[in-house]
Design a protein around this motif. Structure first.
Motif, PDB file in Angstrom:
ATOM      1  N   LYS A 113      -0.324   4.978  -0.637  1.00 33.30           N
ATOM      2  CA  LYS A 113      -1.102   5.078   1.033  1.00 33.30           C
ATOM      3  C   LYS A 113      -0.101   6.158   2.304  1.00 33.30           C
ATOM      4  N   THR A 114      -1.180   6.849   2.936  1.00 32.52           N
ATOM      5  CA  THR A 114      -0.403   7.608   3.725  1.00 32.52           C
ATOM      6  C   THR A 114      -0.643   6.401   5.214  1.00 32.52           C
ATOM      7  N   SER A 115      -0.172   6.348   6.487  1.00 27.67           N
ATOM      8  CA  SER A 115       0.430   5.642   7.259  1.00 27.67           C
ATOM      9  C   SER A 115      -1.300   5.430   7.854  1.00 27.67           C
ATOM     10  N   TRP A 116      -2.116   6.479   7.684  1.00 26.30           N
ATOM     11  CA  TRP A 116      -3.462   6.301   8.461  1.00 26.30           C
ATOM     12  C   TRP A 116      -4.366   5.538   7.273  1.00 26.30           C
ATOM     13  N   GLU A 117      -4.867   6.087   6.051  1.00 30.61           N
ATOM     14  CA  GLU A 117      -5.422   4.944   4.810  1.00 30.61           C
ATOM     15  C   GLU A 117      -4.710   3.692   5.561  1.00 30.61           C
ATOM     16  N   ILE A 118      -3.287   3.288   5.387  1.00 30.53           N
ATOM     17  CA  ILE A 118      -3.146   1.858   5.128  1.00 30.53           C
ATOM     18  C   ILE A 118      -3.633   1.616   6.755  1.00 30.53           C
ATOM     19  N   SER A 119      -3.393   1.769   8.013  1.00 31.91           N
ATOM     20  CA  SER A 119      -4.279   1.181   8.763  1.00 31.91           C
ATOM     21  C   SER A 119      -5.625   1.372   8.307  1.00 31.91           C
ATOM     22  N   GLN A 120      -6.268   1.473   8.151  1.00 29.10           N
ATOM     23  CA  GLN A 120      -7.649   1.366   7.485  1.00 29.10           C
ATOM     24  C   GLN A 120      -7.992   0.675   6.619  1.00 29.10           C
ATOM     25  N   ILE A 121      -6.753   0.406   5.670  1.00 30.95           N
ATOM     26  CA  ILE A 121      -6.902  -0.541   4.379  1.00 30.95           C
ATOM     27  C   ILE A 121      -6.821  -1.944   5.129  1.00 30.95           C
ATOM     28  N   TRP A 151       1.156  -0.781   0.129  1.00 25.95           N
ATOM     29  CA  TRP A 151       0.050   0.044  -0.225  1.00 25.95           C
ATOM     30  C   TRP A 151       1.168   0.703   0.045  1.00 25.95           C
ATOM     31  N   PRO A 202      -2.291   3.230  12.925  1.00 22.78           N
ATOM     32  CA  PRO A 202      -1.338   3.632  11.862  1.00 22.78           C
ATOM     33  C   PRO A 202      -0.128   3.721  13.238  1.00 22.78           C
ATOM     34  N   GLU A 209      -6.826  -2.840   8.412  1.00 23.48           N
ATOM     35  CA  GLU A 209      -7.603  -2.420  10.165  1.00 23.48           C
ATOM     36  C   GLU A 209      -6.702  -2.936  11.280  1.00 23.48           C
TER      37      GLU A 209
END
Length: 90
Positions: A45-53, A40, A58, A55
């Motif tokens: 993708k940012t760390s936050w976006e990756i954390s959402q993808i 990702w 961050p 689960e």
């Protein structure tokens, strides 16, 4: 006389096999979860976006990135992404 239909770009893309995080894991000395994070990152993708993808928090993403940097011998996200992109494009 029947002419050939032109090859459309869409058709070429459809035939190309899509590489995944598994390809990164197989080609780099990283874990499955690290390969998912790196996959990702290579898509910007940012760390936050990756954390959402994926689960996860961050902070966990950042910890995985720290391990990825050590294992790949790089200092930052951009260098790690460059290595990943080379693998994913081949």
């Amino acid at each position: 006389m029947q002419s050939k239909q032109p090859i459309h770009l869409l058709r070429i893309i459809e035939n190309k096999t899509q590489k995944t995080a598994l390809d990164l894991q197989q080609n780099l000395p990283i874990t499955k979860r690290e390969s998912e994070v790196l996959y990702w990152v290579s898509y910007g993708k940012t760390s936050w976006e990756i954390s959402q993808i994926l689960e996860m928090s961050p902070r966990t993403v950042n910890k995985h990135l720290e391990q990825i940097y050590k294992k790949l011998g790089v200092d930052n996200r951009t260098s790690a992404a460059a290595i990943s992109i080379r693998i994913l494009e081949n």
